[in-house]
Design a protein around this motif. Structure first.
Motif, PDB file in Angstrom:
ATOM      1  N   TYR A 165     -20.436 -23.994 -46.997  1.00 36.72           N
ATOM      2  CA  TYR A 165     -20.543 -23.269 -45.737  1.00 36.72           C
ATOM      3  C   TYR A 165     -19.574 -23.789 -44.671  1.00 36.72           C
ATOM      4  O   TYR A 165     -19.385 -23.151 -43.635  1.00 36.72           O
ATOM      5  CB  TYR A 165     -21.973 -23.342 -45.195  1.00 36.72           C
ATOM      6  CG  TYR A 165     -22.953 -22.451 -45.924  1.00 36.72           C
ATOM      7  CD1 TYR A 165     -22.951 -21.074 -45.714  1.00 36.72           C
ATOM      8  CD2 TYR A 165     -23.866 -22.985 -46.827  1.00 36.72           C
ATOM      9  CE1 TYR A 165     -23.851 -20.248 -46.372  1.00 36.72           C
ATOM     10  CE2 TYR A 165     -24.776 -22.164 -47.488  1.00 36.72           C
ATOM     11  CZ  TYR A 165     -24.764 -20.798 -47.257  1.00 36.72           C
ATOM     12  OH  TYR A 165     -25.655 -19.988 -47.922  1.00 36.72           O
TER      13      TYR A 165
ATOM     14  N   PHE B  75     -27.232 -28.538 -41.555  1.00 37.95           N
ATOM     15  CA  PHE B  75     -28.050 -27.335 -41.503  1.00 37.95           C
ATOM     16  C   PHE B  75     -29.038 -27.499 -40.340  1.00 37.95           C
ATOM     17  O   PHE B  75     -30.029 -28.222 -40.446  1.00 37.95           O
ATOM     18  CB  PHE B  75     -28.825 -27.145 -42.813  1.00 37.95           C
ATOM     19  CG  PHE B  75     -27.955 -26.731 -43.963  1.00 37.95           C
ATOM     20  CD1 PHE B  75     -27.358 -25.475 -43.988  1.00 37.95           C
ATOM     21  CD2 PHE B  75     -27.726 -27.602 -45.026  1.00 37.95           C
ATOM     22  CE1 PHE B  75     -26.557 -25.082 -45.048  1.00 37.95           C
ATOM     23  CE2 PHE B  75     -26.921 -27.217 -46.089  1.00 37.95           C
ATOM     24  CZ  PHE B  75     -26.336 -25.953 -46.099  1.00 37.95           C
TER      25      PHE B  75
ATOM     26  N   ASP C 103     -29.608 -22.980 -34.918  1.00 35.68           N
ATOM     27  CA  ASP C 103     -28.248 -22.442 -34.866  1.00 35.68           C
ATOM     28  C   ASP C 103     -28.017 -21.406 -35.967  1.00 35.68           C
ATOM     29  O   ASP C 103     -27.349 -20.394 -35.746  1.00 35.68           O
ATOM     30  CB  ASP C 103     -27.231 -23.570 -35.007  1.00 35.68           C
ATOM     31  CG  ASP C 103     -27.172 -24.461 -33.776  1.00 35.68           C
ATOM     32  OD1 ASP C 103     -27.637 -24.031 -32.710  1.00 35.68           O
ATOM     33  OD2 ASP C 103     -26.660 -25.591 -33.895  1.00 35.68           O
ATOM     34  N   ILE C 104     -28.560 -21.666 -37.140  1.00 34.87           N
ATOM     35  CA  ILE C 104     -28.409 -20.706 -38.242  1.00 34.87           C
ATOM     36  C   ILE C 104     -29.110 -19.398 -37.873  1.00 34.87           C
ATOM     37  O   ILE C 104     -28.556 -18.308 -38.033  1.00 34.87           O
ATOM     38  CB  ILE C 104     -28.985 -21.273 -39.552  1.00 34.87           C
ATOM     39  CG1 ILE C 104     -28.263 -22.565 -39.949  1.00 34.87           C
ATOM     40  CG2 ILE C 104     -28.870 -20.245 -40.678  1.00 34.87           C
ATOM     41  CD1 ILE C 104     -28.901 -23.296 -41.115  1.00 34.87           C
TER      42      ILE C 104
ATOM     43  N   TRP D   1     -22.314 -21.401 -36.756  1.00 37.27           N
ATOM     44  CA  TRP D   1     -22.730 -20.172 -37.452  1.00 37.27           C
ATOM     45  C   TRP D   1     -22.357 -18.906 -36.671  1.00 37.27           C
ATOM     46  O   TRP D   1     -22.714 -17.807 -37.083  1.00 37.27           O
ATOM     47  CB  TRP D   1     -24.237 -20.224 -37.695  1.00 37.27           C
ATOM     48  CG  TRP D   1     -24.592 -21.404 -38.546  1.00 37.27           C
ATOM     49  CD1 TRP D   1     -24.889 -22.661 -38.116  1.00 37.27           C
ATOM     50  CD2 TRP D   1     -24.605 -21.455 -39.962  1.00 37.27           C
ATOM     51  NE1 TRP D   1     -25.101 -23.489 -39.191  1.00 37.27           N
ATOM     52  CE2 TRP D   1     -24.934 -22.778 -40.331  1.00 37.27           C
ATOM     53  CE3 TRP D   1     -24.378 -20.505 -40.971  1.00 37.27           C
ATOM     54  CZ2 TRP D   1     -25.041 -23.183 -41.662  1.00 37.27           C
ATOM     55  CZ3 TRP D   1     -24.486 -20.892 -42.294  1.00 37.27           C
ATOM     56  CH2 TRP D   1     -24.812 -22.217 -42.627  1.00 37.27           C
TER      57      TRP D   1
ATOM     58  N   ARG E 157     -21.079 -15.259 -38.209  1.00 37.99           N
ATOM     59  CA  ARG E 157     -21.469 -15.094 -39.611  1.00 37.99           C
ATOM     60  C   ARG E 157     -22.550 -14.025 -39.709  1.00 37.99           C
ATOM     61  O   ARG E 157     -23.358 -13.844 -38.804  1.00 37.99           O
ATOM     62  CB  ARG E 157     -21.965 -16.416 -40.191  1.00 37.99           C
ATOM     63  CG  ARG E 157     -20.947 -17.545 -40.026  1.00 37.99           C
ATOM     64  CD  ARG E 157     -21.239 -18.674 -40.955  1.00 37.99           C
ATOM     65  NE  ARG E 157     -20.410 -19.839 -40.637  1.00 37.99           N
ATOM     66  CZ  ARG E 157     -20.039 -20.751 -41.519  1.00 37.99           C
ATOM     67  NH1 ARG E 157     -20.409 -20.641 -42.783  1.00 37.99           N
ATOM     68  NH2 ARG E 157     -19.305 -21.782 -41.150  1.00 37.99           N
TER      69      ARG E 157
ATOM     70  N   GLU F 152     -25.655 -13.953 -44.630  1.00 35.70           N
ATOM     71  CA  GLU F 152     -25.205 -15.310 -44.952  1.00 35.70           C
ATOM     72  C   GLU F 152     -26.134 -16.346 -44.330  1.00 35.70           C
ATOM     73  O   GLU F 152     -26.462 -17.361 -44.961  1.00 35.70           O
ATOM     74  CB  GLU F 152     -23.777 -15.527 -44.448  1.00 35.70           C
ATOM     75  CG  GLU F 152     -23.203 -16.891 -44.810  1.00 35.70           C
ATOM     76  CD  GLU F 152     -21.769 -17.080 -44.345  1.00 35.70           C
ATOM     77  OE1 GLU F 152     -21.107 -18.002 -44.844  1.00 35.70           O
ATOM     78  OE2 GLU F 152     -21.316 -16.310 -43.478  1.00 35.70           O
ATOM     79  N   ARG F 153     -26.589 -16.094 -43.119  1.00 34.44           N
ATOM     80  CA  ARG F 153     -27.452 -17.052 -42.443  1.00 34.44           C
ATOM     81  C   ARG F 153     -28.837 -17.105 -43.075  1.00 34.44           C
ATOM     82  O   ARG F 153     -29.438 -18.181 -43.203  1.00 34.44           O
ATOM     83  CB  ARG F 153     -27.525 -16.708 -40.952  1.00 34.44           C
ATOM     84  CG  ARG F 153     -26.196 -16.945 -40.254  1.00 34.44           C
ATOM     85  CD  ARG F 153     -26.249 -16.706 -38.757  1.00 34.44           C
ATOM     86  NE  ARG F 153     -26.314 -15.299 -38.401  1.00 34.44           N
ATOM     87  CZ  ARG F 153     -27.362 -14.712 -37.834  1.00 34.44           C
ATOM     88  NH1 ARG F 153     -28.453 -15.417 -37.555  1.00 34.44           N
ATOM     89  NH2 ARG F 153     -27.323 -13.424 -37.536  1.00 34.44           N
TER      90      ARG F 153
ATOM     91  N   ALA G 252     -28.517 -19.211 -46.119  1.00 33.97           N
ATOM     92  CA  ALA G 252     -28.453 -20.644 -45.805  1.00 33.97           C
ATOM     93  C   ALA G 252     -29.847 -21.198 -45.522  1.00 33.97           C
ATOM     94  O   ALA G 252     -30.215 -22.275 -46.017  1.00 33.97           O
ATOM     95  CB  ALA G 252     -27.531 -20.877 -44.618  1.00 33.97           C
ATOM     96  N   LEU G 253     -30.631 -20.490 -44.726  1.00 33.88           N
ATOM     97  CA  LEU G 253     -31.993 -20.931 -44.454  1.00 33.88           C
ATOM     98  C   LEU G 253     -32.824 -20.965 -45.731  1.00 33.88           C
ATOM     99  O   LEU G 253     -33.599 -21.915 -45.966  1.00 33.88           O
ATOM    100  CB  LEU G 253     -32.659 -20.006 -43.433  1.00 33.88           C
ATOM    101  CG  LEU G 253     -32.159 -20.096 -41.995  1.00 33.88           C
ATOM    102  CD1 LEU G 253     -32.711 -18.942 -41.169  1.00 33.88           C
ATOM    103  CD2 LEU G 253     -32.556 -21.427 -41.366  1.00 33.88           C
TER     104      LEU G 253
END
Length: 259
Positions: A70, A75, A79-80, A87, A90, A94-95, A98-99
């Motif tokens: 990423y 992480f 923010d994600i 981030w 994005r 995608e987010r 990631a989570l």
């Protein structure tokens, strides 16, 4: 910056890989005001994520590879979720991925999740009652933090495995720092260790855990009216998937926090 455990001449980070240790990682959040009906206002919540050190190498490998993929330093769930900082720009897809990845790591590697919590408005009475025994020289946030640390330490002391306790920094520090707690000198390193979350992957799991609790509490109405987003659903699934449920650390100690 490496902090060395004087008892072993090993950096504290290297201690993660020593088999037979119990690792606990803690983070906190505030739910300001009363954003949800029936939720006590100005609620502060602190969580503790426990895992066996035998799991840390696999967590390290998976998380490090994903961070490289990423192109981010850590992480950080808020923010994600919001698409801020690293981030920004994005896609939601995608987010969410990631989570969900960090959530998967928690489900694989964490052994227990515990917490303490208190509405700010209750603290004055609790403090007044406590001062019948002795002076209480701390405010709301530091008082609840003491409850968390002492509750976790009590559980770790009841077990047989050497243990480490890590806390996310309250204010920016350059590297890990050991706090002195007389009742916690048995911990590896000599006490609870404060560190920036970007330096400690386990703290990033604690960050996801506390973000998920906050997000699910604030957004739970969306699951009733159909407006819950994919990000909300990740938070719900994390909370629903806490291993052994959500321990109230203010209750009776359980030796299985450091079996």
């Amino acid at each position: 910056m490496l902090l060395v455990d004087p008892a072993s001449d090993m950096s504290l980070a290297d201690q993660f890989a020593v088999a037979g240790r119990t690792l606990v990682f803690c983070d906190d959040t505030d739910i300001a005001g009363q954003p949800v009906a029936k939720l006590r206002p100005d609620l502060r919540i602190l969580v503790a994520v426990q895992m066996a050190s035998e799991n840390y190498a696999a967590l390290d490998g998976a998380m490090t590879a994903a961070l490289d993929q990423y192109g981010v330093a850590e992480f950080h769930a808020t923010d994600i979720a919001t698409g801020n900082r690293a981030w920004k720009g994005r896609s939601e897809e995608e987010r969410v991925a990631a989570l969900a990845f960090v959530a998967e790591q928690m489900s694989i590697h964490a052994g227990r999740i515990g917490a303490v919590w208190l509405p700010k408005g209750q603290y004055p009475k609790i403090r007044k009652d406590a001062e019948k025994i002795g002076k209480v020289g701390v405010g709301f946030k530091h008082g609840l933090r003491r409850v968390l640390v002492r509750s976790v330490v009590e559980r770790l002391a009841a077990g047989t495995r050497p243990a480490m306790l890590w806390l996310d920094q309250d204010s920016p520090i350059a590297g890990p720092k050991v706090e002195h707690w007389p009742e916690a000198t048995f911990l590896v390193g000599g006490g609870p260790i404060i560190a920036p979350s970007q330096m400690v992957l386990g703290l990033q799991l604690a960050d996801l855990a506390i973000w998920s609790v906050q997000r699910f509490q604030v957004m739970r109405a969306g699951f009733d009216d159909g407006t819950a987003t994919a990000i909300d659903k990740v938070a719900r699934d994390v909370v629903a998937g806490f291993p052994t449920g959500f321990d109230d650390l203010r209750g009776d100690a359980h030796a299985d926090w450091a079996p």
